[in-house]
Design a protein around this motif. Structure first.
Motif, PDB file in Angstrom:
ATOM      1  N   VAL A 179       0.904  -1.249  -0.094  1.00  0.00           N
ATOM      2  CA  VAL A 179      -0.026   0.159  -0.133  1.00  0.00           C
ATOM      3  C   VAL A 179       0.866   1.294   0.026  1.00  0.00           C
ATOM      4  CG1 VAL A 179      -1.664   1.225   1.203  1.00  0.00           C
ATOM      5  CG2 VAL A 179      -2.028  -1.298   1.035  1.00  0.00           C
ATOM      6  N   ASP A 180       0.960   1.808  -1.048  1.00  0.00           N
ATOM      7  CA  ASP A 180       1.766   3.131  -1.234  1.00  0.00           C
ATOM      8  C   ASP A 180       0.682   4.395  -1.247  1.00  0.00           C
ATOM      9  OD1 ASP A 180       3.809   5.050  -1.500  1.00  0.00           O
ATOM     10  OD2 ASP A 180       3.781   4.746  -3.871  1.00  0.00           O
ATOM     11  N   ARG A 181       0.222   4.439  -0.183  1.00  0.00           N
ATOM     12  CA  ARG A 181      -0.811   5.707   0.101  1.00  0.00           C
ATOM     13  C   ARG A 181      -0.538   6.350   1.425  1.00  0.00           C
ATOM     14  NH1 ARG A 181      -5.787   5.260  -3.220  1.00  0.00           N
ATOM     15  NH2 ARG A 181      -5.938   3.649  -4.285  1.00  0.00           N
ATOM     16  N   GLN A 182      -1.028   7.768   1.202  1.00  0.00           N
ATOM     17  CA  GLN A 182      -1.170   8.555   2.613  1.00  0.00           C
ATOM     18  C   GLN A 182      -2.374   8.259   3.313  1.00  0.00           C
ATOM     19  OE1 GLN A 182      -0.666  12.637   1.575  1.00  0.00           O
ATOM     20  NE2 GLN A 182       1.321  12.457   1.062  1.00  0.00           N
ATOM     21  N   LEU A 183      -2.237   7.337   4.321  1.00  0.00           N
ATOM     22  CA  LEU A 183      -3.498   6.912   5.398  1.00  0.00           C
ATOM     23  C   LEU A 183      -3.100   7.446   6.507  1.00  0.00           C
ATOM     24  CD1 LEU A 183      -3.383   3.531   3.688  1.00  0.00           C
ATOM     25  CD2 LEU A 183      -5.170   5.115   3.225  1.00  0.00           C
ATOM     26  N   PRO A 184      -4.318   7.816   7.135  1.00  0.00           N
ATOM     27  CA  PRO A 184      -4.406   8.492   8.645  1.00  0.00           C
ATOM     28  C   PRO A 184      -4.167   7.527   9.868  1.00  0.00           C
ATOM     29  CG  PRO A 184      -6.792   8.010   7.870  1.00  0.00           C
ATOM     30  CD  PRO A 184      -5.842   7.528   6.753  1.00  0.00           C
ATOM     31  N   SER A 185      -4.131   6.201   9.644  1.00  0.00           N
ATOM     32  CA  SER A 185      -3.944   5.318  10.572  1.00  0.00           C
ATOM     33  C   SER A 185      -3.333   3.877  10.040  1.00  0.00           C
ATOM     34  CB  SER A 185      -5.349   5.148  11.465  1.00  0.00           C
ATOM     35  OG  SER A 185      -6.143   4.306  10.497  1.00  0.00           O
ATOM     36  N   ASP A 186      -2.663   3.207  10.923  1.00  0.00           N
ATOM     37  CA  ASP A 186      -2.498   1.714  10.659  1.00  0.00           C
ATOM     38  C   ASP A 186      -3.625   0.903  10.377  1.00  0.00           C
ATOM     39  OD1 ASP A 186       0.181   2.427  11.188  1.00  0.00           O
ATOM     40  OD2 ASP A 186       0.118   1.826  13.024  1.00  0.00           O
ATOM     41  N   GLU A 187      -4.732   1.186  11.007  1.00  0.00           N
ATOM     42  CA  GLU A 187      -5.865   0.507  10.676  1.00  0.00           C
ATOM     43  C   GLU A 187      -6.247   0.551   9.400  1.00  0.00           C
ATOM     44  OE1 GLU A 187     -10.574  -0.033  12.467  1.00  0.00           O
ATOM     45  OE2 GLU A 187      -9.300   1.617  13.018  1.00  0.00           O
ATOM     46  N   ALA A 188      -6.366   1.969   8.920  1.00  0.00           N
ATOM     47  CA  ALA A 188      -6.742   2.036   7.439  1.00  0.00           C
ATOM     48  C   ALA A 188      -5.504   1.410   6.730  1.00  0.00           C
ATOM     49  CB  ALA A 188      -6.542   3.590   7.230  1.00  0.00           C
ATOM     50  N   ARG A 189      -4.567   1.346   6.851  1.00  0.00           N
ATOM     51  CA  ARG A 189      -3.480   0.595   5.891  1.00  0.00           C
ATOM     52  C   ARG A 189      -3.943  -0.778   6.096  1.00  0.00           C
ATOM     53  NH1 ARG A 189       0.649   2.258   3.523  1.00  0.00           N
ATOM     54  NH2 ARG A 189       0.647   4.257   4.681  1.00  0.00           N
ATOM     55  N   GLU A 190      -4.158  -1.596   7.121  1.00  0.00           N
ATOM     56  CA  GLU A 190      -4.641  -2.754   7.236  1.00  0.00           C
ATOM     57  C   GLU A 190      -5.914  -3.047   6.271  1.00  0.00           C
ATOM     58  OE1 GLU A 190      -4.947  -3.568  11.243  1.00  0.00           O
ATOM     59  OE2 GLU A 190      -2.684  -3.392  11.411  1.00  0.00           O
ATOM     60  N   LEU A 191      -6.670  -1.950   6.302  1.00  0.00           N
ATOM     61  CA  LEU A 191      -7.791  -2.059   5.791  1.00  0.00           C
ATOM     62  C   LEU A 191      -7.774  -2.186   4.212  1.00  0.00           C
ATOM     63  CD1 LEU A 191     -11.014  -2.369   6.202  1.00  0.00           C
ATOM     64  CD2 LEU A 191     -11.222   0.016   6.055  1.00  0.00           C
ATOM     65  N   LEU A 192      -6.899  -1.314   3.763  1.00  0.00           N
ATOM     66  CA  LEU A 192      -6.376  -1.553   2.032  1.00  0.00           C
ATOM     67  C   LEU A 192      -5.618  -2.581   1.899  1.00  0.00           C
ATOM     68  CD1 LEU A 192      -6.624   1.037   0.080  1.00  0.00           C
ATOM     69  CD2 LEU A 192      -7.098   1.758   2.290  1.00  0.00           C
ATOM     70  N   VAL A 193      -4.797  -3.166   2.632  1.00  0.00           N
ATOM     71  CA  VAL A 193      -4.352  -4.410   2.507  1.00  0.00           C
ATOM     72  C   VAL A 193      -5.415  -5.763   2.319  1.00  0.00           C
ATOM     73  CG1 VAL A 193      -2.641  -6.281   3.312  1.00  0.00           C
ATOM     74  CG2 VAL A 193      -1.983  -3.848   3.277  1.00  0.00           C
ATOM     75  N   LEU A 194      -6.132  -5.634   3.230  1.00  0.00           N
ATOM     76  CA  LEU A 194      -7.262  -6.718   3.007  1.00  0.00           C
ATOM     77  C   LEU A 194      -8.263  -6.342   1.973  1.00  0.00           C
ATOM     78  CD1 LEU A 194      -9.363  -8.686   4.264  1.00  0.00           C
ATOM     79  CD2 LEU A 194     -10.478  -6.633   5.495  1.00  0.00           C
ATOM     80  N   THR A 195      -8.534  -5.394   1.477  1.00  0.00           N
ATOM     81  CA  THR A 195      -9.247  -4.930   0.266  1.00  0.00           C
ATOM     82  C   THR A 195      -8.509  -5.556  -0.987  1.00  0.00           C
ATOM     83  OG1 THR A 195     -10.315  -3.050   1.288  1.00  0.00           O
ATOM     84  CG2 THR A 195     -10.369  -3.164  -1.030  1.00  0.00           C
ATOM     85  N   ARG A 196      -7.117  -5.005  -1.007  1.00  0.00           N
ATOM     86  CA  ARG A 196      -6.469  -5.580  -2.230  1.00  0.00           C
ATOM     87  C   ARG A 196      -6.315  -7.201  -2.317  1.00  0.00           C
ATOM     88  NH1 ARG A 196      -1.412  -1.454  -3.056  1.00  0.00           N
ATOM     89  NH2 ARG A 196      -2.668   0.369  -3.596  1.00  0.00           N
TER      90      ARG A 196
END
Length: 387
Positions: A9-26
Motif C-alpha cells: 500500500v503506497d498511500r497517505q493514510l491516517p492510521s495503521d488500521e486504515a493501512r490494514e484495511l487497504l491490504v485486506l481490500t487488495r
C-alpha cells in the motif's frame, strides 16, 4: 496456482488500521473479484455472493457509526477502499457505493429509534440496498418526480415508477424519494421501503453497453403499502435528503472512476513494457511514453481532488462544490484514460481478449450516473456565482 501477494500500500493514510484495511481490500480484490470479473460481465451475472463476502469483511458499512454496526472510518479511507474495489471490478465498487448511498438517509436523517431498529441490519453485511430518485420523465430534474405516496390510515400507499435503479429487483431495501405534497422540491419525502414489499415489482433489467453484472431496472409501485414509521425525516424533507446523499455519493463515483482509470493505466503500462516493435518495447518510444505520462498525471490529479473533498467532509466543512468537481474531473479522466489505454494496446485494445475495451465502455457510464457531468458543471457554476 497460488495468487501473488497484493501490492504494498503506497498511500497517505491516517492510521495503521486504515493501512490494514487497504491490504485486506487488495487481497479480496485479487482473490475474489479480479479472477471472475470478465467472465461474469460477459455473462451478465450479478455477483451477489461477492457482496456477502464484502459484508462479512465489514466493507459494506465503512463510513457509518460503529454503534450501529458500521466501520467508523473517515470518508477519506472509505473512498480509497472503494477505489481499490472498482479497480478490480467496477460493478462491485459501484455496488458498494450505491449501498452506502442507500443507507445515508436513515443514518443521517433518521430518528434514534429508526436507526436502532433498521440500521444494524442494513450495515451488517447480509443486506444490499438501492437508492430511488430518478424516474422515466425526471432524471436531472429530480424535483419533477411523480411517484406519489398518499396517506392511508397508519401508512402510505405508493404508486408510480422509478427508473435507472442500480440493484433494482435485487435489493433488500430501497431509500425512495416520493411525492407526498405539492409539486416541486417541497412536496418530496423519503421512505425506507422493504425490497419484498407486496405490489413492488421490477422490470427486466436494461440492456446496457457496459456494467452488465450490475442490474439496472425500473421499479413499479402499484399500491405498495409502507408503514408511516418508515418515513425518514419529516414530510417535505425528501429533496434535502436526496441532495445530501448525492453530495456524498458523487465522491463514491469519483473514487470508482479513479479505480477504473488506474486499472486501465496499469494494463497499458504492462502492455507497453512487454510489446516489442522495431526490436524494442513500445514503452521506449517517446510518443507512447508521453501518453502514459499524461494518463498517470490525470489519475493522480483525480485522486488528489476526490481525497481533498473527502477530507473537507470528514472535518465537517461544506463540500458540495468540491464533490461536484471531483465527480466531473474524475469521471472525465476515466473516459480519457480508458480511451488512451485502448490506443496503447492498438488492435488488441479493440478485442475482448484484453479488458481495455470493457474499461472504456464502463467509463462512459460514470459520466452519466448520479448527475451527468453537465449537471456537475451547473452545480459548480452556481456555487461560484451565487451571492
Amino acid at each position: 496456482m497460488n495468487a501473488a501477494p497484493p501490492k504494498p500500500v503506497d498511500r497517505q493514510l491516517p492510521s495503521d488500521e486504515a493501512r490494514e484495511l487497504l491490504v485486506l481490500t487488495r487481497d479480496l480484490v485479487q482473490r475474489e473479484l479480479a479472477p471472475r470479473a470478465a467472465a461474469d460481465e460477459a455473462a451478465g451475472r450479478f455477483p451477489r455472493d461477492v457482496f456477502r463476502t464484502l459484508g462479512e469483511a465489514g466493507l459494506l458499512s465503512l463510513p457509518y457509526p460503529e454503534a450501529h454496526g458500521g466501520g467508523d472510518q473517515p470518508y477519506e479511507v472509505y473512498l480509497q477502499v472503494l477505489e481499490e474495489l472498482a479497480a478490480g471490478w467496477l460493478a462491485v465498487g459501484l455496488g458498494v457505493s450505491v449501498h452506502t448511498l442507500s443507507c445515508h438517509a436513515l443514518a443521517t436523517f433518521g430518528s434514534d429509534e429508526q436507526r436502532s431498529r433498521w440500521l444494524p441490519g442494513m450495515l451488517g453485511g447480509a443486506q444490499l440496498g438501492a437508492y430511488c430518485l430518478s424516474e422515466p420523465q425526471s432524471g436531472s430534474d429530480a424535483a419533477a418526480l411523480r411517484t406519489r405516496a398518499e396517506r392511508d390510515g397508519d401508512g402510505y400507499l405508493v404508486n408510480g415508477t422509478k427508473a435507472w435503479i442500480t440493484h433494482g429487483g435485487r435489493a433488500d431495501f430501497y431509500s425512495a424519494m416520493v411525492r407526498t405534497g405539492e409539486d416541486g422540491p417541497r412536496g418530496i419525502s423519503c421512505l425506507l421501503i422493504p425490497g419484498d414489499a407486496a405490489n413492488l415489482t421490477a422490470a427486466t433489467p436494461e440492456h446496457k453497453m457496459g456494467m452488465n453484472s450490475s442490474p439496472t431496472a425500473q421499479l413499479h409501485f402499484d399500491g405498495v403499502r409502507v408503514d408511516a414509521d418508515r418515513l425518514i425525516g419529516e414530510e417535505g424533507q425528501g429533496f434535502q435528503i436526496a441532495l445530501s446523499a448525492l453530495d456524498s455519493g458523487r465522491l463514491g463515483i469519483a473514487a470508482c472512476a479513479i479505480g477504473l482509470a488506474q486499472a486501465a493505466l496499469d494494463l497499458a503500462v504492462e502492455y507497453a513494457q512487454t510489446r516489442q516493435q522495431f526490436g524494442r518495447p513500445i514503452a521506449d518510444f517517446q510518443g507512447l511514453s508521453f501518453m502514459l505520462a499524461d494518463m498517470a498525471t490525470q489519475v493522480e490529479a483525480g485522486r488528489s481532488l476526490y481525497l481533498a473533498a473527502a477530507r473537507r467532509r470528514d472535518h465537517g466543512l461544506a463540500f458540495s462544490k468540491e464533490a461536484a468537481m471531483a465527480k466531473l474531473f474524475c469521471t472525465d479522466t476515466a473516459m480519457r484514460v480508458t480511451t488512451d489505454a485502448v490506443q496503447v494496446l492498438g488492435g488488441y485494445g479493440y478485442t475482448q481478449d484484453f479488458p481495455a475495451e470493457r474499461y472504456m465502455r464502463e467509463a462512459k457510464m460514470l459520466q452519466i450516473v448520479e448527475g451527468t457531468n453537465q449537471i456537475q458543471r451547473l452545480v459548480i457554476g452556481r456555487h461560484l456565482t451565487r451571492s
